[in-house]
Design an enzyme around this catalytic site. Structure first.
Site, short mmCIF file in Angstrom:
data_model
loop_
_atom_site.label_atom_id
_atom_site.label_comp_id
_atom_site.label_asym_id
_atom_site.label_seq_id
_atom_site.Cartn_x
_atom_site.Cartn_y
_atom_site.Cartn_z
N ASP A 244 0.86 -1.18 0.00
CA ASP A 244 0.00 0.00 0.00
C ASP A 244 0.90 1.23 0.00
O ASP A 244 1.72 1.41 0.91
CB ASP A 244 -0.87 -0.04 1.27
CG ASP A 244 -1.91 1.06 1.29
OD1 ASP A 244 -1.64 2.17 0.77
OD2 ASP A 244 -3.00 0.83 1.83
N TYR B 201 -9.54 15.28 -5.61
CA TYR B 201 -8.64 14.88 -6.70
C TYR B 201 -7.99 16.12 -7.31
O TYR B 201 -6.77 16.13 -7.56
CB TYR B 201 -9.45 14.10 -7.73
CG TYR B 201 -8.65 13.46 -8.85
CD1 TYR B 201 -8.00 12.24 -8.66
CD2 TYR B 201 -8.56 14.05 -10.11
CE1 TYR B 201 -7.29 11.64 -9.69
CE2 TYR B 201 -7.86 13.46 -11.14
CZ TYR B 201 -7.23 12.25 -10.93
OH TYR B 201 -6.52 11.65 -11.95
N LYS C 282 -3.99 16.65 -7.21
CA LYS C 282 -3.18 16.72 -8.44
C LYS C 282 -2.53 18.09 -8.58
O LYS C 282 -1.41 18.19 -9.10
CB LYS C 282 -4.04 16.37 -9.66
CG LYS C 282 -4.50 14.91 -9.69
CD LYS C 282 -3.36 13.92 -9.78
CE LYS C 282 -3.84 12.48 -9.95
NZ LYS C 282 -2.74 11.51 -10.04
N1 LIG Z 1 -7.63 7.16 -16.38
C1 LIG Z 1 -7.61 8.45 -16.56
O1 LIG Z 1 -8.42 9.00 -17.32
C2 LIG Z 1 -6.57 9.29 -15.87
C3 LIG Z 1 -6.49 10.63 -16.25
C4 LIG Z 1 -5.56 11.45 -15.65
C5 LIG Z 1 -4.71 10.94 -14.68
N2 LIG Z 1 -4.80 9.65 -14.32
C6 LIG Z 1 -3.88 9.19 -13.27
O2 LIG Z 1 -3.14 8.09 -13.72
C7 LIG Z 1 -2.83 7.24 -12.60
C8 LIG Z 1 -3.28 5.82 -12.93
O3 LIG Z 1 -4.69 5.86 -13.07
P1 LIG Z 1 -5.51 4.77 -13.86
O4 LIG Z 1 -6.48 5.49 -14.70
O5 LIG Z 1 -4.60 3.78 -14.48
O6 LIG Z 1 -6.32 4.15 -12.64
P2 LIG Z 1 -6.65 2.65 -12.21
O7 LIG Z 1 -6.80 1.80 -13.41
O8 LIG Z 1 -7.78 2.78 -11.26
O9 LIG Z 1 -5.34 2.21 -11.43
C9 LIG Z 1 -5.01 2.76 -10.20
C10 LIG Z 1 -3.80 2.04 -9.66
O10 LIG Z 1 -3.46 2.60 -8.38
C11 LIG Z 1 -3.27 1.53 -7.48
N3 LIG Z 1 -3.56 1.98 -6.12
C12 LIG Z 1 -4.65 2.67 -5.69
N4 LIG Z 1 -4.57 2.86 -4.36
C13 LIG Z 1 -3.40 2.29 -3.95
C14 LIG Z 1 -2.78 2.14 -2.70
N5 LIG Z 1 -3.30 2.65 -1.55
N6 LIG Z 1 -1.59 1.49 -2.64
C15 LIG Z 1 -1.04 0.97 -3.76
N7 LIG Z 1 -1.59 1.09 -4.97
C16 LIG Z 1 -2.77 1.72 -5.07
C17 LIG Z 1 -4.21 0.44 -7.95
O11 LIG Z 1 -3.75 -0.82 -7.54
P3 LIG Z 1 -4.38 -1.76 -6.40
O12 LIG Z 1 -5.85 -1.48 -6.35
O13 LIG Z 1 -4.04 -3.14 -6.86
O14 LIG Z 1 -3.66 -1.36 -5.16
C18 LIG Z 1 -4.03 0.56 -9.45
O15 LIG Z 1 -2.89 -0.14 -9.88
C19 LIG Z 1 -3.53 7.85 -11.39
O16 LIG Z 1 -2.64 8.62 -10.65
C20 LIG Z 1 -4.59 8.72 -12.02
O17 LIG Z 1 -4.94 9.80 -11.18
C21 LIG Z 1 -5.72 8.81 -14.88
#
Ligand SMILES: NC(=O)c1ccc[n+]([C@@H]2O[C@H](COP(=O)([O-])OP(=O)(O)OC[C@H]3O[C@@H](n4cnc5c(N)ncnc54)[C@H](OP(=O)(O)O)[C@@H]3O)[C@@H](O)[C@H]2O)c1
Length: 264
Positions: free
Chosen positions: A69, A166, A170
């Protein structure tokens, strides 16, 4: 070695990738694996990390699964210990773990606020501290790289979702990135962020359909000059660039991968 290998090759280097069990974090890990880095995969879901490790090994690199975590500093210190003993000293920190709470500001509870800031902002700071302390202690280190998966929501307000924690987190990541870039410039560590707009991942899709809800999707496309959401693999070249020798003089800045979202 070709000129491109010389600029972008990561053979012999080690990356520590959080959020590696899902979405953009998986593609960040793949980008680093494709350029030759050994990759420590960090998130809470071990089964998912094992699947990603198999994919990375098929690409031809070494991957190490470290469940943990990111909000637990002691666990992250131990995760770095494991990465170092399995793969060697960590050269690249790619912090991709993130969560969001979609609620109007007036309905945000203190727990919502704290949970989001803990994962998205506080862990960015703590992991960076852990990385930098260990990186600086190594004499053999080449160049250190810290890369945050931030967001376009780190620089503008959100016209699609109500997610004040959020936005705040960010924006905090963007400030953290700039300040660390200045403070650690003399230690051969660059600090940058990637700012995606919207991509279909667990964070944005409806788990029942596996797709972004249509009304949301429509708004996302409306606010994007390219009129589409991103493809998760489109994050990979930004990661490869910021982690590489091609970006030796790039620090304290953000690479948008946003279809023009921030160009309006
Ligand atoms: N998708 C978008 O449109 C988007 C846009 C802008 C920015 N982002 C950013 O890109 C990054 C990845 O997002 P994503 O879209 O790929 O989201 P996602 O598919 O929901 O993945 C989130 C990841 O964070 C991990 N995570 C969450 N809480 C955690 C914790 N307490 N400890 C360890 N790991 C944790 C999750 O793994 P586990 O649940 O296995 O721990 C998962 O691997 C994020 O920072 C997000 O804010 C995403």
């Amino acid at each position: 070695m070709s000129h491109l290998d010389d600029l972008f090759g990561q053979t012999g280097r080690v990356a520590f990738v959080t959020g590696a069990s899902s979405g953009l974090g998986i593609h960040a890990a793949k980008a680093l694996a494709k350029t030759g880095a050994a990759v420590a995969l960090v998130a809470r879901r071990e089964d998912r990390l094992n699947e990603v490790a198999r994919e990375l090994e098929a690409i031809g690199t070494i991957a190490c699964v470290i469940p943990g975590d990111v909000t637990d500093r002691t666990a992250m210190e131990q995760a770095f210990d494991t990465a170092e003993s399995e793969l060697g000293g960590v050269d690249i920190l790619l912090h991709g773990a993130g969560i969001a709470r979609l609620k109007r500001a007036e309905r945000h509870t203190r727990a919502d606020w704290d949970d989001v800031l803990a994962v998205d902002l506080n862990s960015s700071f703590e992991l960076s501290q852990i990385f930098a302390e260990r990186f600086r202690a190594r004499d053999d280190a080449d160049a250190g790289r810290i890369i945050y998966l931030s967001s376009v929501m780190g620089t503008v307000g959100n016209s699609v979702h109500r997610a004040v924690s959020y936005q705040a987190a960010k924006h905090g990541v963007q400030g953290l990135m700039k300040q660390l870039a200045i403070e650690w410039a003399g230690h051969d560590i660059t600090v940058n962020s990637i700012a995606p707009s919207y991509f279909p991942t667990e964070m944005t899709v409806d788990p029942a359909t596996g797709e972004i809800p249509p009304a949301m999707h429509e708004r996302m496309q409306l606010f994007t000059p390219m009129r589409r959401t991103g493809r998760p693999e489109e994050i990979e070249t930004a990661v490869a660039f910021l982690a590489s020798r091609a970006s030796t003089y790039v620090t304290g800045t953000t690479v948008p991968v946003d279809g023009g979202w921030t160009a309006w």
